[in-house]
Design an enzyme around this catalytic site. Structure first.
Site, PDB file in Angstrom:
ATOM      1  N   ASP A 141      28.036 -60.558   9.476  1.00  0.00           N
ATOM      2  CA  ASP A 141      28.748 -60.851   8.231  1.00  0.00           C
ATOM      3  C   ASP A 141      28.353 -62.181   7.591  1.00  0.00           C
ATOM      4  O   ASP A 141      27.998 -62.217   6.401  1.00  0.00           O
ATOM      5  CB  ASP A 141      30.259 -60.788   8.518  1.00  0.00           C
ATOM      6  CG  ASP A 141      31.117 -60.986   7.290  1.00  0.00           C
ATOM      7  OD1 ASP A 141      31.103 -62.101   6.722  1.00  0.00           O
ATOM      8  OD2 ASP A 141      31.823 -60.041   6.907  1.00  0.00           O
ATOM      9  N   VAL A 169      32.460 -58.724   4.380  1.00  0.00           N
ATOM     10  CA  VAL A 169      31.281 -57.853   4.367  1.00  0.00           C
ATOM     11  C   VAL A 169      31.423 -56.754   5.426  1.00  0.00           C
ATOM     12  O   VAL A 169      31.161 -55.576   5.154  1.00  0.00           O
ATOM     13  CB  VAL A 169      29.994 -58.665   4.569  1.00  0.00           C
ATOM     14  CG1 VAL A 169      28.778 -57.742   4.626  1.00  0.00           C
ATOM     15  CG2 VAL A 169      29.827 -59.688   3.456  1.00  0.00           C
ATOM     16  N   ASP A 170      31.828 -57.141   6.634  1.00  0.00           N
ATOM     17  CA  ASP A 170      32.043 -56.144   7.680  1.00  0.00           C
ATOM     18  C   ASP A 170      33.108 -55.137   7.274  1.00  0.00           C
ATOM     19  O   ASP A 170      32.921 -53.922   7.382  1.00  0.00           O
ATOM     20  CB  ASP A 170      32.488 -56.834   8.983  1.00  0.00           C
ATOM     21  CG  ASP A 170      31.314 -57.365   9.785  1.00  0.00           C
ATOM     22  OD1 ASP A 170      30.217 -56.785   9.703  1.00  0.00           O
ATOM     23  OD2 ASP A 170      31.491 -58.366  10.494  1.00  0.00           O
ATOM     24  N   LEU A 171      34.255 -55.636   6.829  1.00  0.00           N
ATOM     25  CA  LEU A 171      35.360 -54.750   6.493  1.00  0.00           C
ATOM     26  C   LEU A 171      35.050 -53.921   5.249  1.00  0.00           C
ATOM     27  O   LEU A 171      35.439 -52.747   5.158  1.00  0.00           O
ATOM     28  CB  LEU A 171      36.641 -55.560   6.283  1.00  0.00           C
ATOM     29  CG  LEU A 171      37.108 -56.367   7.500  1.00  0.00           C
ATOM     30  CD1 LEU A 171      38.377 -57.135   7.176  1.00  0.00           C
ATOM     31  CD2 LEU A 171      37.334 -55.458   8.704  1.00  0.00           C
TER      32      LEU A 171
END
Length: 399
Positions: A141, A169-171
């Protein structure tokens, strides 16, 4: 009402860290049977990311792996890969995070996995995408926040660049992946065939930059950093009060006039420098100083009452704990008990009922024997696989 639209859908989750697991956690809360494939001895690397939150894993692992069954499986072993292919043949979705070409070299690429079932939806969640000069690189991320320019617009001018505190970004990639999988399953209902999906952290990061990218490409100007403020609207930022901070969002001329009246500064709305939003953007610093002096004179509760009464959007800058304990959070029912600890359900309700997780994150290998038996392996075969280290049969740490 129990909202489980994915009941009967089997998901094989080979991912780790955050993006892939959070995606499959969403699918699990919507009713899918999610089998989390982990290394039989180490497990998902996120189990060790930070101090132990619950026995068997960190808070990050706990927050992204509810509602799953854990299968400890060594994919570096030919026998382990054969087990995965056997499981995939009876599954609806497979999610994997490997770099381009790695899955193919291991014999678990989309062609290998879908050979036994063209109905399978094969979802790859990578770092930089399947093609291009960076496709072979690993990614997390914060790297994507740096590469995509998110850090360049975050923080304050003249200070070091900072990342967004949440793993957006990950989520975000997890949410896009879940959306893509749902769309692929819907399409399969019409065609009878699954498909191959490709998502990446980098593409999500670019998408999050949205209007920043369009502006930079269209005008050639680099967006600047404004701290809590927004580059296109003024006033749209946090102000310090006598005892805290408030985020104010006067997004149009009417709201700006209402704000000025609530602050007992109606003359600001008549000032030619501040008559329209483009002018306020141009004279951002002058206006911010005027407002900052006024906000600093009274405590937050006073201003909250005044601004709410005037219909001006405003919010206190709260800590995470304050937000979790807020009466609005309680009223929504989004927090719920999961194996003796508080967890966040999905940010959606169906028929008035909150979509919640159905079980706590699993111990490493907790369901290995169960999953393998469902795939047709005998007790003797499972015992042999465990003895040879190909699988772990429920000997992970207790929750």
């Amino acid at each position: 009402m129990t909202f489980l639209p994915l009941a009967g859908v089997r998901v094989i989750d080979v991912s780790s860290s955050l993006a892939g697991p959070y995606c499959t956690q969403i699918l699990g809360a919507l009713g899918a049977d999610v089998v989390k494939v982990e290394h039989p001895r180490r497990g998902d690397e996120a189990r060790a990311w930070g101090p132990e939150f619950a026995a068997g894993g960190s808070v990050l692992f706990f927050a992204a792996n509810a509602g799953k069954r854990s299968l400890g499986l060594d994919l570096s072993s030919p026998r382990g890969r054969a087990i995965l292919l056997r499981l995939a043949a009876g599954a609806d979705v497979l999610v994997q995070p490997l770099r381009p070409g790695t899955a193919e070299r291991l014999g678990i690429g989309p062609d290998d996995v879908r050979a036994a079932s063209e109905r399978l939806v094969y979802c790859s969640i990578g770092a930089f995408g399947r093609t291009g000069p960076l496709a072979h690189l690993p990614g997390y991320d914060p790297l994507m926040q740096a590469y995509a320019g998110i850090m360049s617009v975050t923080g304050e001018e003249g200070r070091p660049h900072v990342r967004v505190g949440a793993s957006v970004v990950d989520l975000g990639t997890a949410t896009w992946a879940a959306l893509a999988i749902l769309a692929a399953l819907l399409e399969r209902g019409r065609t009878g065939k699954g498909c191959v999906l490709d998502l990446s952290l980098y593409e999500t990061a670019l998408a999050l930059m949205s209007y920043h990218v369009v502006d930079a490409v269209g005008t050639g100007a680099q967006p600047s950093r404004h701290g809590s403020a927004f580059p296109l609207i003024v006033p749209y930022q946090a102000f310090a009060t006598a005892d805290g901070e408030l985020m104010v969002a006067a997004a149009n001329d009417r709201l700006f006039a209402a704000l000025c009246a609530a602050l007992d500064r109606p003359q600001l709305a008549q000032d030619a420098r501040f008559a329209t939003n483009p002018l306020r953007v141009l004279h951002r610093d002058e206006l911010a100083r005027e407002l900052a002096d006024r906000f600093a004179a009274e405590p937050s509760e006073t201003w909250l009452a005044r601004l709410h009464g005037a219909g001006v959007p405003v919010a206190p800058v709260q800590t995470t704990g304050e937000a979790a304990r807020h009466e609005q959070t309680a009223a929504l029912g989004i927090m719920h008990d999961l194996d003796g600890r508080q967890a966040l359900g999905l940010p959606l309700a169906a028929g008035g009922d909150r979509v919640l997780h159905r079980s706590a994150p699993p111990r490493l290998g907790e369901h290995t024997a169960e999953v393998l038996a469902e795939a047709g392996y005998s007790e003797e075969e499972i015992a042999e696989l465990a003895a040879d280290g190909v699988v772990s049969a429920g000997h992970g740490p207790a929750r």
